[in-house]
Design a protein around this motif. Structure first.
Motif, short mmCIF file in Angstrom:
data_model
loop_
_atom_site.label_atom_id
_atom_site.label_comp_id
_atom_site.label_asym_id
_atom_site.label_seq_id
_atom_site.Cartn_x
_atom_site.Cartn_y
_atom_site.Cartn_z
N THR A 98 0.92 -1.32 0.15
CA THR A 98 -0.12 0.36 -0.05
C THR A 98 0.99 1.32 0.19
O THR A 98 0.12 2.28 -0.07
CB THR A 98 -0.77 -0.05 1.21
N GLY A 99 2.38 1.20 0.17
CA GLY A 99 2.83 2.29 0.35
C GLY A 99 3.09 2.83 1.49
O GLY A 99 2.53 2.50 2.72
N HIS A 100 4.22 2.49 1.84
CA HIS A 100 4.73 2.93 3.80
C HIS A 100 4.28 4.26 3.86
O HIS A 100 3.74 3.64 5.36
CB HIS A 100 6.35 3.58 3.14
N TYR B 261 -1.03 10.67 9.29
CA TYR B 261 -0.05 10.66 8.19
C TYR B 261 -0.29 11.32 6.64
O TYR B 261 -1.72 10.44 6.47
CB TYR B 261 1.39 9.83 7.95
N ASP B 262 0.06 11.74 5.91
CA ASP B 262 -0.52 12.33 4.82
C ASP B 262 0.20 11.43 3.57
O ASP B 262 1.05 11.94 3.66
CB ASP B 262 0.26 14.11 4.33
N PRO B 263 -0.29 10.59 2.88
CA PRO B 263 0.02 9.77 1.56
C PRO B 263 0.73 11.02 0.54
O PRO B 263 1.19 10.74 -0.87
CB PRO B 263 -0.69 8.89 1.57
N GLU B 264 -0.32 11.94 0.55
CA GLU B 264 -0.29 13.32 -0.57
C GLU B 264 0.87 13.14 -1.11
O GLU B 264 1.86 13.67 -2.23
CB GLU B 264 -1.19 14.15 -0.02
N VAL B 265 2.16 13.56 0.06
CA VAL B 265 2.86 13.93 0.72
C VAL B 265 3.87 12.99 0.36
O VAL B 265 5.66 13.20 0.09
CB VAL B 265 3.68 15.50 0.90
N HIS B 266 3.63 11.34 0.52
CA HIS B 266 4.82 11.13 -0.15
C HIS B 266 6.03 10.37 0.84
O HIS B 266 6.25 10.29 1.60
CB HIS B 266 5.21 10.16 -1.77
#
Length: 266
Positions: A64-66, A166-171
């Motif tokens: 899913t991504g970190h 945490y905001d995944p949009e800024v990865h």
């Protein structure tokens, strides 16, 4: 205080074992260790190897991504405070105890780190170089270049009720974004002890070593979100030599003996 250690892992079984070994050697026992396996190879063997630790393994079917994986772990945490750590970093002795003590007059505390380059020998990482990463905390300067390393940081879980997760949009820049959001509303503090061993190599395959358009887009999203202006995108070690960052270098207590962390599996 009940501490929930949250670790996201993806195909790093032996470094993760070293991290667990370092936690097993701590003077302060965490309430739980949540390992979120983000769609990688099975890591359940570590639960058996470290059956004396309160490990809770969460296996995600897909990668899913970190950032999403960290949110999954934090959302399920039962502790009063969250300690984060990347799966290829580890702690020097007494780190957790010290951070718990420092959290008594803050909402988030973070320590200095030693940046270490390793070489692998028989599935054990042997340090070949080490560099202190210790900088004064200045709220204004943190908007220009963040010296916050999330590994080993400790914060009250209640901050999420105010600022969200945490905001995944800024990865790539989730940690910088999180730090800025916390510091806007809560008390943060730097602990001048280099008790986190931070795996990073200028020539390795660490994701932060690559500069590309996608990474630039995340940096621009971060800048727009916090009105940071134009931020430099340079190699990490090049940035460390910038005059404005050199001026922030600070003294720190070195506590790591420099020896490899030998895990229970090899």
């Amino acid at each position: 205080m009940r501490v929930s250690v949250v670790i996201v892992t993806y195909n790093r079984l032996y470094p993760l074992a070293e991290l667990l070994e370092s936690i097993a050697r701590q003077t302060y026992r965490p309430h739980e260790i949540i390992i979120v396996n983000d769609g990688g190879e099975p890591a359940d063997s570590l639960t058996a190897a470290y059956d004396d630790l309160p490990i809770r393994m969460i296996n995600l079917e897909e990668n899913t991504g970190h950032v999403h994986a960290r949110n999954t772990g934090v959302f399920q945490a039962e502790g009063d405070a969250i300690m984060l750590c990347d799966d290829d970093d580890y702690f020097a002795p007494e780190h957790i105890e010290r951070m718990v003590h420092e959290l008594t007059d803050a909402h988030l505390v973070y320590s200095d780190v030693e940046i270490v380059e390793f070489e692998v020998q028989n599935n054990v990482r042997v340090p070949v170089s080490r560099r202190l990463f210790a900088y004064t905390y200045d709220a204004k300067e943190m908007r220009r270049f963040s010296t916050f390393v999330p590994s080993g940081s400790l914060y009250l879980k209640e901050v999420h009720q105010s600022i969200g997760y945490y905001d995944p949009e800024v990865h790539n820049y989730w940690d910088w974004d999180f730090f800025l959001r916390v510091s806007e509303k809560f008390q943060v503090k730097r602990v001048p002890v280099a008790s986190v061993i931070y795996a990073f190599s200028d020539t390795g395959n660490h994701q932060s070593a690559a500069l590309n358009e996608r990474r630039q887009s995340y940096l621009e999203k971060l800048s727009e979100k916090h009105q940071l202006g134009k931020l430099p995108q340079k190699n990490f070690f090049v940035l460390l030599e910038e005059p404005e960052l050199k001026a922030r270098e600070a003294l720190s207590l070195l506590v790591w003996d420099g020896k490899p962390m030998i895990p229970r599996i090899t």
